[in-house]
Scaffold this active site. Sequence first.
Site, short mmCIF file in Angstrom:
data_model
loop_
_atom_site.label_atom_id
_atom_site.label_comp_id
_atom_site.label_asym_id
_atom_site.label_seq_id
_atom_site.Cartn_x
_atom_site.Cartn_y
_atom_site.Cartn_z
N ASP A 10 -8.02 4.86 11.67
CA ASP A 10 -6.68 5.42 11.67
C ASP A 10 -6.59 6.75 10.93
O ASP A 10 -5.79 7.62 11.30
CB ASP A 10 -5.69 4.42 11.09
CG ASP A 10 -5.28 3.36 12.09
OD1 ASP A 10 -5.52 3.56 13.30
OD2 ASP A 10 -4.74 2.31 11.68
N SER B 19 -5.40 -8.66 7.05
CA SER B 19 -4.37 -7.62 7.22
C SER B 19 -3.94 -7.58 8.68
O SER B 19 -4.72 -7.90 9.59
CB SER B 19 -4.92 -6.25 6.80
OG SER B 19 -5.97 -5.86 7.67
N ASP C 172 0.82 -1.22 0.00
CA ASP C 172 0.00 0.00 0.00
C ASP C 172 0.85 1.26 0.00
O ASP C 172 0.68 2.15 -0.84
CB ASP C 172 -0.93 0.01 1.21
CG ASP C 172 -1.98 -1.08 1.15
OD1 ASP C 172 -1.75 -2.09 0.47
OD2 ASP C 172 -3.03 -0.92 1.79
N ARG D 91 -0.92 5.53 17.14
CA ARG D 91 -1.12 6.56 16.11
C ARG D 91 -0.69 7.95 16.54
O ARG D 91 -0.13 8.70 15.74
CB ARG D 91 -2.59 6.56 15.65
CG ARG D 91 -3.05 5.29 14.93
CD ARG D 91 -1.96 4.57 14.25
NE ARG D 91 -2.39 3.44 13.43
CZ ARG D 91 -1.65 2.40 13.18
NH1 ARG D 91 -0.43 2.31 13.71
NH2 ARG D 91 -2.07 1.42 12.41
#
Length: 418
Positions: free
Chosen positions: A136, A190, A27, A107
């Site tokens: 996110d 994932s 990605d 994050r």
Amino acid sequence: MPSRAKDHRPMSKSVKKIVLAYSGGLDTSVILKWLQDHYDAEVVTFTADLGQGEELAPARRKAEKAGVKEIYIDDLREEFVRDYCFPMVRANAVYEGQYLLGTSIARPLIAKRLVEIAHETGADAVAHGATGKGNDQVRFELGVAALDPDLKCIAPWREWDLNSRTKLIEYAEANGIEVAKDKRGEAPFSVDANLWHTSSEGKILEDPAEEASDIVYQRTNAPEDAPDTPEYITIGFERGDAVSINGKPLSPATVLTKLNEYGRIHGIGRLDLVENRFVGMKSRGIYETPGGTILMMAHRGIEQITLDRGAMHLKDELMPRYAKLLYEGFWFSPEREMLQAAIDHSQRHVTGEVRLKLYKGSVTVVGRSSPATLYSLAHVTFEEDMVYDQKDAEGFIRLNALRLKLMARRKRVLGEND
């Protein structure tokens, strides 16, 4: 024909340099090329080592191959545990009763470092690889907004039409981007990982009625395969933070690393959860938080003998609000900082040791001691004592019962039955 991304240039004139949160995976490798082409901008890559357990050298190699001149690969493990995980543990933060917030807590640190690197390199924008469906994107962008409101934040997943694994691979191959062989088929799920946890979502996990396969679990043994003999460990605390294991002083990241190993061996910290995302949908995730589960249990154990009842109960009332703020990306908000100040004040005397029993998926507190204990054997003993007059309880009960008696009499007068 290879899929082509739509040409969006909403900020192309104003954006000259972009800092990309870069893992080196499919990605973000595609995003790197896409940003270079569609914004005609220089891209700086930033890869955070948060203890995900992956080799980071390939990320540097891929960035170099893509022509990136400024490459940041930062070891943030100690900062991550000390300044983010430990404050969360002091709060006993749990989202929706079970989730230990492993993705959420990483994050804000990534957002903070993105902003710092933007300032160091003179970048005018940052970019991330979060999709438009997840939490996110919110966490990254709220963090950036709180730290530098003038920085632009680019989210390619909300701009392009590369909306499938097949299209990403086609774009990568058309642009000479290396694609790992295990990415050529439909990925089974994932994974996001850091020193606190692993999170697995999507594909074979999307049906919440189906039990997750054993292949999903990466950090823990199956509880039924764990040792048949329990293991006992002792965690030392100072002001609410773990500082030692079995009497040996350790740094924050080393504490968590060691507890992860104990949790792995004994199959501790697995969670299958359907949670409510901030963006509105429900999602199913498989989480592994071996060391964090042990640490949270131990912290509760030391608080049991060092926190006053009023302080403990108030903390328990504040905790869901704190956890929700963290989950939704408001780490840098004034309300989270206010709550943290109150929580940290409560931890002044949360010092001592907790002994735990680890056995086949479970962690149990079996002993607690502290120089600042509020536990008084003289008061709670069932034997004869000289400090507590049991007759005092009679007046205490009468006063607390008074309002209940008055309401009962009113019901009788009004003829109410419920």
